[in-house]
Motif scaffolding. Structure first.
Motif: not given
Lengths: 264, 381
Positions: B283, B216-217, B310, B280, B314-319
């Motif tokens: 991912c 993801v990151r 899960q 996305l 975290a959402g941060r990694q996606f950001a």
């Protein structure tokens, strides 16, 4: 048009020198293109006619000198103004340069879509008209790669006329065309000039069209890189003393003499 | 000129009073009896000395350009050495006419420019200057797209929505399979490596964290961008370079259609919208690949893996991944368009443009990723 208007110069070239790096192609050209005239840029192959044309339409910045369009310095004008000035031009380049990823019809339509507010059906009608003028009405849906060389040239001519330019520039419009089509193009160019009041600048080798349609011109010499004669091709043919110009023009006379000889 | 036996070409120089006679004999057929060397011609002329050199062709058999090239060398040599006049009245008329044509051609090409030989220092200096200029131009292009993109989005630039949609379709939909393959395999590989290492410590479950965070990151964004640099960046460069060669760009300019608005912006917009979506998607496929390998090689349950994943992602990694993919999209598109617009006007230049666009795209993506990593590290996210 009034008498005064016809004496106005639409394009004025002053002390123009064009060069690629240190290789000077033509130096110190100065001439005017009168309104409503058909102005020929003549000269042997490789003497820099197309390069001078490119400098006149602003695709190439001159090494020195200025080009004035309706009295306005083209180089000094800002980019935005230059784009406005260019809109008065219609350019047919030597290779045609159709946008190869679009059909012929789309090629002609694109300038109309970009610069006018016509709806799709008006654009369609205009595109059909321009293509019909060059005898290509049936090729609108074809891709440029599917056309022959001569057809591509004519399609590019239709595109150059898309926005009804005041000052069309044609680089060898009839090269590679059969005599009949070539004649038709000459008629079209005459019509643009006398009927629609355009000022045409034309680069050509075709002596018959030079004599038939051009009423003014300049002769460029490749060896010296200078203009060596100025005037209508007909009068250059009949009264120019320069041997290079004479050789250029004589070729045609000998050819017509020969044709006359076999014809009678 | 049939295939009968040929006599080898011969030539002799005879002095007769003030005149010298060059007697030609045999068959002078270039492909079959060969072409005489400039040294032969030079020797012939030197042997003749001063005065008139008359060429006698009474014994001459068949001939073609093999003869003309020899006569031309003789003539040029004679011209260079003063005091020799060539009398070629006896040379076959056709050969004489061909010779006359070459005379016209050589006089016309006189004064052709010399190719200057440059020293290494000069070339190195020129390259540095060029590189500096290149950086300036590339920066200007980035700035221009930042300024023009909002204008285009507002519909006031010379950018056609239909072009953007078509390019987005080609870049996005067309790349689904290859993006899936690359990201899926990277997910698999990460899970394999993780499983082998973590199993030794009895910490197999952390494969989920490894696959999740890495994909993801970092990996999904980078792999997708590299695929797109090869697939789309190269295509953009080749397309625009070909247009350059056909003078299609000049045609745009003469109509007052800015090539930037018409060619560069749609491509940048298309890639900048498609790259995050592909990221996305990449991912998802990568995580699926890691999940499949993780479950198959380790002794953990599917739900344990998913719960661990899960928590790790975290959402941060996606950001972070999304921001990266936006930047990569702009970079790949700009590199392709910039290199295409700067290309020369030949077929070789098209190939060179495509190559350098791919190279610049891949190196740029990796360098930019390193920069991102340094920044996120410094910011502690």
């Amino acid at each position: 048009m009034s008498r005064d208007e016809s004496l106005l110069s639409r394009l004025e070239v002053r002390n123009l020198t064009v060069a690629f790096g240190t290789n000077v192609v033509q130096r110190d050209l100065s001439f005017e293109v009168r309104a409503h005239s058909i102005f020929a840029v003549m000269g042997g192959s490789g003497c820099g006619k197309s390069t001078v044309l490119k400098a006149m339409i602003g695709l190439l910045s001159p090494a020195t000198g200025t080009v004035l369009v309706d009295g306005e310095d083209y180089e000094a004008a800002g980019e935005r103004r230059r784009i406005e000035i260019r809109r008065r031009f219609g350019v047919l380049s030597q290779g045609g340069a159709l946008w190869s990823s679009m059909t012929v019809g789309e090629n002609v339509a694109l300038p109309l879509q970009m610069f006018t507010l016509f709806d799709a059906s008006s654009i369609r009608a205009l595109v059909d008209l321009k293509l019909a003028l060059v005898g290509l009405e049936s090729a609108a849906e074809k891709m440029p790669s599917e056309l022959s060389g001569g057809m591509r040239k004519r399609a590019a001519l239709a595109r150059a006329l898309a926005l009804d330019p005041d000052i069309p520039f044609f680089d060898e419009p009839s090269a590679g065309l059969d005599p009949i089509t070539s004649n038709r193009l000459d008629d079209l160019i005459l019509e643009l000039s006398s009927g629609l009041g355009a000022t045409v600048v034309i680069v050509t080798h075709e002596l018959p069209s030079l004599f038939a349609i051009c009423d003014d011109g300049i002769f460029l010499d490749g060896e010296t890189g200078r203009a060596i004669a100025r005037g209508a091709p007909r009068s250059l043919r009949d009264g120019c003393g320069d041997p290079t110009v004479r050789a250029f023009m004589e070729r045609g006379r000998r050819a017509t003499d020969a044709a006359r000889g076999t014809g009678s | 000129m049939n295939g009968g036996p040929l006599h080898p070409p011969e030539w002799t120089v005879q002095h007769r009073g003030p005149d010298t006679v060059l007697r030609l004999a045999g068959d002078w057929i270039a492909c079959r009896t060969g072409v005489r060397s400039p040294a032969d011609a030079r020797r012939t002329v030197d042997e003749a000395g001063n005065g008139t050199l008359r060429i006698d062709c009474a014994q001459l058999g068949q001939w073609d350009c093999g003869l003309v090239v020899f006569l031309r060398m003789v003539r040029d040599r004679a011209r260079a050495a003063t005091g020799i006049r060539i009398d070629d009245a006896a040379v076959p008329q056709a050969a004489r006419q061909l010779l006359a044509l070459t005379a016209a051609a050589t006089s016309a090409t006189h004064g052709s420019r010399k190719v200057a030989h440059k020293s290494i220092a000069v070339r190195a200096g020129e390259n540095v200057l060029r590189a500096g200029k290149e950086v300036g131009l590339a920066t200007a292009l980035v700035g221009e797209s930042a300024l023009r993109a909002p204008v285009a989005l507002a519909g006031r630039a010379r950018t056609r929505a239909v072009d953007v949609l078509q390019l987005a379709g080609e870049a996005g939909f067309g790349a689904l399979l290859i993006v899936a393959i690359c990201n899926g395999l990277v997910g698999d590989i990460l899970a394999f490596i993780g499983a082998v290492q973590f199993r030794r410590f009895g910490a197999g479950i952390y494969v989920a964290d490894l696959v999740g965070i890495a994909m993801v990151r970092e990996m999904a964004a980078v792999m997708t961008a590299i695929v797109m640099a090869g697939r789309t960046g190269g295509a953009y460069a080749a397309h625009i370079a070909t247009m350059q060669g056909n003078e299609e760009i000049d045609a745009l300019k003469t109509f007052g259609i800015p090539p930037f608005d018409f060619l560069v912006l749609p491509r940048v917009l298309a890639l900048v919208t498609m790259m995050p979506l592909l990221y996305l998607y990449g991912c998802a496929v990568g995580l699926l690949g890691g999940y499949v390998v993780g479950i198959a090689t380790l002794n953990i349950t599917s739900s344990a893996f998913l719960v661990e994943l899960q928590e790790a992602v975290a959402g941060r990694q996606f950001a972070i991944g999304l921001v990266k993919s936006l930047a990569f999209g702009a970079l790949v598109a700009l590199a392709g368009c910039h290199i295409g617009l700067r290309a020369g006007r030949s077929a070789a230049e098209v190939g060179r443009a495509a190559t350098s666009a791919v190279v610049a795209g891949i190196i740029g993506v990796i360098a930019l990723d390193a920069l991102f990593t340094a920044c996120t590290n410094a910011m502690g996210i």
